[in-house]
Scaffold this motif. Structure first.
Motif, mmCIF file in Angstrom:
data_model
loop_
_atom_site.group_PDB
_atom_site.id
_atom_site.type_symbol
_atom_site.label_atom_id
_atom_site.label_comp_id
_atom_site.label_asym_id
_atom_site.label_seq_id
_atom_site.Cartn_x
_atom_site.Cartn_y
_atom_site.Cartn_z
ATOM 1 N N GLY A 1 -9.562 -0.921 58.076
ATOM 2 C CA GLY A 1 -8.248 -0.514 57.600
ATOM 3 C C GLY A 1 -7.223 -1.618 57.491
ATOM 4 N N GLN A 2 -7.642 -2.848 57.717
ATOM 5 C CA GLN A 2 -6.714 -3.981 57.677
ATOM 6 C C GLN A 2 -7.109 -4.938 56.568
ATOM 7 N N ALA A 3 -6.128 -5.439 55.855
ATOM 8 C CA ALA A 3 -6.348 -6.422 54.792
ATOM 9 C C ALA A 3 -5.652 -7.721 55.163
ATOM 10 N N ASP A 4 -6.402 -8.817 55.135
ATOM 11 C CA ASP A 4 -5.845 -10.121 55.498
ATOM 12 C C ASP A 4 -6.082 -11.123 54.384
ATOM 13 N N LEU A 5 -5.031 -11.824 54.019
ATOM 14 C CA LEU A 5 -5.129 -12.845 52.986
ATOM 15 C C LEU A 5 -5.944 -14.025 53.488
ATOM 16 N N ALA A 6 -6.975 -14.410 52.729
ATOM 17 C CA ALA A 6 -7.800 -15.561 53.097
ATOM 18 C C ALA A 6 -7.542 -16.748 52.183
ATOM 19 N N VAL A 7 -7.190 -16.476 50.937
ATOM 20 C CA VAL A 7 -6.815 -17.533 49.980
ATOM 21 C C VAL A 7 -5.628 -17.014 49.180
ATOM 22 N N HIS B 1 -9.693 7.402 44.890
ATOM 23 C CA HIS B 1 -9.560 5.954 44.744
ATOM 24 C C HIS B 1 -10.712 5.255 45.471
ATOM 25 N N LEU B 2 -11.101 4.098 44.960
ATOM 26 C CA LEU B 2 -12.071 3.270 45.661
ATOM 27 C C LEU B 2 -11.427 2.688 46.908
ATOM 28 N N GLU B 3 -12.145 2.796 48.010
ATOM 29 C CA GLU B 3 -11.679 2.270 49.288
ATOM 30 C C GLU B 3 -12.729 1.305 49.828
ATOM 31 N N ILE B 4 -12.303 0.156 50.315
ATOM 32 C CA ILE B 4 -13.216 -0.841 50.887
ATOM 33 C C ILE B 4 -12.671 -1.254 52.238
ATOM 34 N N GLY B 5 -13.529 -1.248 53.246
ATOM 35 C CA GLY B 5 -13.087 -1.642 54.578
ATOM 36 C C GLY B 5 -11.971 -0.770 55.108
ATOM 37 N N GLY B 6 -11.930 0.486 54.664
ATOM 38 C CA GLY B 6 -10.878 1.401 55.103
ATOM 39 C C GLY B 6 -9.549 1.189 54.425
ATOM 40 N N ARG C 1 -5.544 -22.731 31.702
ATOM 41 C CA ARG C 1 -4.558 -22.821 32.789
ATOM 42 C C ARG C 1 -4.258 -21.446 33.382
ATOM 43 N N ILE C 2 -5.284 -20.648 33.451
ATOM 44 C CA ILE C 2 -5.199 -19.366 34.133
ATOM 45 C C ILE C 2 -5.310 -19.614 35.634
ATOM 46 N N ARG C 3 -4.470 -18.973 36.397
ATOM 47 C CA ARG C 3 -4.439 -19.190 37.840
ATOM 48 C C ARG C 3 -5.594 -18.454 38.526
ATOM 49 N N ARG C 4 -6.192 -19.116 39.509
ATOM 50 C CA ARG C 4 -7.271 -18.483 40.254
ATOM 51 C C ARG C 4 -6.716 -17.404 41.189
ATOM 52 N N PRO C 5 -7.491 -16.317 41.347
ATOM 53 C CA PRO C 5 -6.998 -15.173 42.120
ATOM 54 C C PRO C 5 -6.900 -15.439 43.612
ATOM 55 N N ALA C 6 -6.228 -14.515 44.284
ATOM 56 C CA ALA C 6 -6.208 -14.500 45.745
ATOM 57 C C ALA C 6 -7.509 -13.898 46.263
ATOM 58 N N VAL C 7 -7.776 -14.149 47.553
ATOM 59 C CA VAL C 7 -8.927 -13.567 48.242
ATOM 60 C C VAL C 7 -8.407 -12.836 49.474
ATOM 61 N N VAL C 8 -8.829 -11.578 49.643
ATOM 62 C CA VAL C 8 -8.475 -10.845 50.853
ATOM 63 C C VAL C 8 -9.746 -10.378 51.558
ATOM 64 N N PHE C 9 -9.721 -10.420 52.871
ATOM 65 C CA PHE C 9 -10.790 -9.860 53.693
ATOM 66 C C PHE C 9 -10.303 -8.509 54.217
ATOM 67 N N VAL C 10 -11.151 -7.489 54.096
ATOM 68 C CA VAL C 10 -10.777 -6.159 54.567
ATOM 69 C C VAL C 10 -11.767 -5.704 55.632
ATOM 70 N N LYS C 11 -11.218 -5.044 56.657
ATOM 71 C CA LYS C 11 -12.067 -4.536 57.751
ATOM 72 C C LYS C 11 -11.251 -3.576 58.596
ATOM 73 N N LYS D 1 -1.295 -3.379 44.684
ATOM 74 C CA LYS D 1 0.165 -3.419 44.800
ATOM 75 C C LYS D 1 0.624 -4.576 45.678
ATOM 76 N N GLU D 2 -0.100 -4.810 46.774
ATOM 77 C CA GLU D 2 0.336 -5.837 47.725
ATOM 78 C C GLU D 2 -0.012 -7.254 47.286
ATOM 79 N N PHE D 3 -1.221 -7.422 46.712
ATOM 80 C CA PHE D 3 -1.703 -8.771 46.435
ATOM 81 C C PHE D 3 -1.818 -9.098 44.953
ATOM 82 N N GLY D 4 -1.668 -8.096 44.075
ATOM 83 C CA GLY D 4 -1.789 -8.322 42.646
ATOM 84 C C GLY D 4 -3.236 -8.399 42.208
ATOM 85 N N THR D 5 -3.421 -8.534 40.908
ATOM 86 C CA THR D 5 -4.760 -8.682 40.326
ATOM 87 C C THR D 5 -4.750 -9.854 39.356
ATOM 88 N N PRO D 6 -5.909 -10.420 39.037
ATOM 89 C CA PRO D 6 -7.223 -10.189 39.636
ATOM 90 C C PRO D 6 -7.203 -10.510 41.125
#
Length: 443
Positions: free
Chosen positions: A412-418, A14-19, A400-410, A27-32
């Motif tokens: 091994g931790q993922a934090d919702l920014a938007v 699997h692709l891994e970013i920021g650990g 009327r497509i909803r804009r995606p969420a934004v997460v910052f990863v670093k 799974k946690e934040f959905g897509t896009p």
């Protein structure tokens, strides 16, 4: 495949970013989902700061927030010692809400409204970059009403055309931005600005374009700006304290893109400044630059879920994702190219050539044409690289497509920014006039 920053393929393939495994992010934040590699953003910021420190010149590295303006990014910019460019009341408000130091905010834009100027004046921002004669006199008048003297740079067009797309070239003579150097408008603007009591001219600003892979254009801009500085000092008695060379430093989107190391861009600019101004016996000015794309572009990845497919025998196979031009309009606007992989099957061999289509009701909603992938299935995750700049920033609610969420990863931790927009967000500003309401129509 070329992986940026902390991105890697983990033991699960699997692709891994920021650990963080991107399948877990989905799974946690959905897509896009926009994913920002925080460590890479901070690395880029540090590369700029350290390169300027090595030059010995006074400097400001101002993050161009138009590339990606959210409060979390403003917080990182402050922590990394950057200044901040804004071009609207929305970007300014974002910076203020994030608590960004106002004295390090620069206000750009070719059509600042009186309300925006007043907002910036009341906030006490550090500098206005004045773009035209109308703004020059409007800013002076509004500052006078408040009893303020404001620091300004005058944006000039030096007549240097960068090798880039027509829509993102800004330094040539035929541009909506700035005072033209060749026809005398820039000198006239300096002369008028000096005479205005509520403005303090720090110097000039020059920006030659975007996604630039060489240094010759920057050297040419320095040559022209330094000659102009000498002329202004001789004829008008004003010594420029600040020279702003803008941004435009390129990044690698796809194979064949050849950006230079940040230190090489900075070195070319600072060497040219030192050489030109020393030769002219002119005090070395403070140098400002405005990286945006090169600070955040390759730190961003957009994660999509693959849905339907359509094969036209002998012509093309389409696979569709749950986003598209609404979260990334650049392919439609600029014919921009991207690379992508299946994030949940990253080690598998490519089997077919597909075109990635978005879900918007536009034939031109194609994110990537002729992408090599393993045979994609419904539910697979597609990771599109280098989407950190001008993707979230230019996203829309078309269809009327909803804009995606934004997460910052670093680390091994993922934090919702938007947060992801909700359906309630979509209609939050809608109003049905009284005469159109069902009760009124029934009368």
């Amino acid at each position: 495949m070329y992986l940026h920053g902390t991105s890697k393929i983990n033991a699960k393939g699997h692709l891994e970013i920021g650990g963080v495994d991107t399948t877990d992010l989905a799974k946690e934040f959905g897509t896009p989902l926009y994913i920002v590699d925080e460590a890479l953003v901070r690395q880029r910021a540090s590369e700029y700061v350290e390169a300027f420190k090595a030059s010995g010149l006074k400097f400001q590295v101002a993050y161009a927030s138009k590339a990606f303006s959210v409060m979390a990014m403003c917080a990182i910019a402050e922590q990394e010692g950057l200044s901040l460019d804004v071009v609207s009341d929305g970007e300014l408000y974002t910076a203020l809400q994030a608590g960004f130091p106002v004295e390090r905010i620069h206000f750009h834009g070719n059509n600042k409204t009186p309300d925006e100027i007043n907002m910036a004046l009341e906030a006490g921002i550090g500098c206005f970059v004045v773009d035209n004669f109308v703004e020059l006199h409007l800013l002076n008048a509004l500052a006078a009403e408040k009893g303020l003297t404001v620091k300004i740079l005058l944006r000039i067009t030096p007549g240097v055309e960068a090798h880039t797309h027509d829509y993102i070239s800004t330094g040539q003579q035929d541009s909506k931005f700035g005072f033209d150097l060749a026809n005398g408008a820039a000198k006239k603007a300096i002369q008028e600005a000096i005479a205005l009591a509520n403005l303090e001219v720090l110097g000039v600003h020059s920006h030659i374009g975007s996604q630039i892979f060489e240094v010759d254009g920057f050297r040419m801009a320095v040559d022209k700006v330094s000659q102009f500085a000498v002329e202004i000092r001789k004829d008008l008695g004003l010594t420029f304290q600040v020279i702003n060379l803008g941004g435009g430093f390129g990044i690698r989107y796809v194979e064949g893109d050849t950006p230079l190391p940040i230190a090489q861009y900075v070195g070319a600019i600072t060497d040219a400044i030192i050489s030109n101004f020393t030769a002219a016996e002119f005090p070395l000015p403070e140098i400002w630059v405005e990286p945006g794309r090169s600070m955040v572009g390759d730190a961003g990845t957009t994660l999509y879920t693959i849905g339907t497919a359509k094969e036209i025998p002998g012509v093309r196979k389409y696979i569709a994702v749950d986003g598209g031009m609404t979260d990334n309009p650049r392919p439609a606007l600029y014919q921009s190219e991207y690379e992508a992989i299946l994030a949940n099957r990253a080690n598998e061999a490519n089997e077919e050539t597909v075109t990635v289509a978005g879900k918007a009701c536009e034939s031109g909603d194609k994110l990537i044409i002729d992408l090599e992938l393993p045979k994609a299935n419904i539910g697979d995750l597609l990771a599109v690289f280098c989407t950190g700049a001008y993707n979230y920033a230019m996203a829309s609610n078309y269809n009327r497509i909803r804009r995606p969420a934004v997460v910052f990863v670093k680390d091994g931790q993922a934090d919702l920014a938007v947060q992801r927009e909700s359906l309630d967000n979509i209609v939050a500003n809608d109003v049905i006039p009284a005469r159109l309401r069902k009760a009124e129509l029934a009368k």
